[in-house]
Design a protein around this motif. Sequence first.
Motif, PDB file in Angstrom:
ATOM      1  N   SER A   4      44.156  10.385  96.588  1.00 61.02           N
ATOM      2  CA  SER A   4      43.426  11.068  95.749  1.00 61.02           C
ATOM      3  C   SER A   4      44.929  11.674  95.232  1.00 61.02           C
ATOM      4  CB  SER A   4      42.224  12.013  96.110  1.00 61.02           C
ATOM      5  OG  SER A   4      41.932  12.484  95.051  1.00 61.02           O
ATOM      6  N   VAL A   8      47.347  12.094  92.210  1.00 59.77           N
ATOM      7  CA  VAL A   8      47.486  13.643  91.062  1.00 59.77           C
ATOM      8  C   VAL A   8      49.241  13.561  91.774  1.00 59.77           C
ATOM      9  CG1 VAL A   8      47.343  15.737  92.428  1.00 59.77           C
ATOM     10  CG2 VAL A   8      45.606  14.228  92.089  1.00 59.77           C
ATOM     11  N   PRO A  29      39.320  20.877  95.208  1.00 59.00           N
ATOM     12  CA  PRO A  29      39.165  21.409  93.642  1.00 59.00           C
ATOM     13  C   PRO A  29      37.615  22.482  93.376  1.00 59.00           C
ATOM     14  CG  PRO A  29      39.978  19.539  93.170  1.00 59.00           C
ATOM     15  CD  PRO A  29      39.264  19.338  94.274  1.00 59.00           C
ATOM     16  N   THR A  69      42.788  17.548  88.363  1.00 59.64           N
ATOM     17  CA  THR A  69      41.552  18.061  89.040  1.00 59.64           C
ATOM     18  C   THR A  69      40.392  18.781  88.471  1.00 59.64           C
ATOM     19  OG1 THR A  69      42.758  19.693  90.019  1.00 59.64           O
ATOM     20  CG2 THR A  69      43.359  17.746  90.799  1.00 59.64           C
TER      21      THR A  69
END
Length: 342
Positions: A4, A8, A29, A69
């Motif tokens: 992940s 990003v 988040p 996010t």
Amino acid sequence: MFRSLFRVLAVCGLSSVAVAQSGIPAYTPTPVTVPNTASYLTRDGKIQIVGNDGWEDMMAKFDALFIQTHPGFKRELLPVMKGSSVAIPALQTGVSAMAPMARAMWEDDRFAFNRLRGYDPVDIHIGYAAFGPRDGRKSPPGIYVNAKNPIGGLTIEQVRQILTEGAKGGSITRWSQLGLKGPWAKRAIHIYGLDEGSGGTLAFRSQFLEDRTFARTYEALPKAADIGEAIADDPYGIALMGFFDASKLPSVRPLPVATTPGTPFLLPTYENVSNENVAFPAYLHVYIDREPGKPLDPFVKEYIRMLLSESGQAIIASQRDTDEGYVPLSPDKIGTELSKLD
């Protein structure tokens, strides 16, 4: 988690090499909304953030990370990077969600904010504003001498004894007091710096010189270039400099400084800065408006949590080879800064 994070970072134009050090919290988040009544919204509903122009590339990456996010977030982010001088006034009047700066707030800005709000803004450190020396690029504030000067370094207390009045152990006014021999043994120390009343000089004095009055022999010059030229022409000079590129002046060198007696004299190299193993740390600041006893604006809290996460710190790490040369915050300082949000 790392897959992940890599996605990003890719969105932000970063590589996996920029993944921050261990000990920094991963970013988880939390959904957040901004009410239409928020003062920092523009007329068309965008979130305005006013701050330092050197942050422009970094802010674009921060904003991309936040949007990536928070897929359900309905607001656009509008960074207005016009310089640190406008950041605090914009925060003070409520038209900016926060004030990102590459230097400490100056006293006149703090006074104006406090007079209007009745309290000071909260100062969050998210990284460091520079490292050096770097050819053709700025180094953080520090002490400089003529390249012919044989002194190996000073302690921070010796710097105070040279630059100010009333330091512990008395004033140091001659090079012989520092053990120098030869032509330096009988010469007085000539002190140079910027105007004593300038914001940067006052901030340095407050942070690192115990807010003491400068020595009577302190010679203030109008510009950093003037100080550099004075040191280049004066083998017996010493200078307090702000952000400065000394590579154009081969007759001038930065002086290593030790934080305490008996510890090594150190320059603000990338490694030393990233470990906050320097005498004069120059932070990346985000000032926020938080009235004492009241909760922090949820958007501001979430955004700064992101900045202090491994994803946010990786973005700061991506600035290493830029003109700005920003450095991520030392991992052992992250917890202290996060606690300011509670």
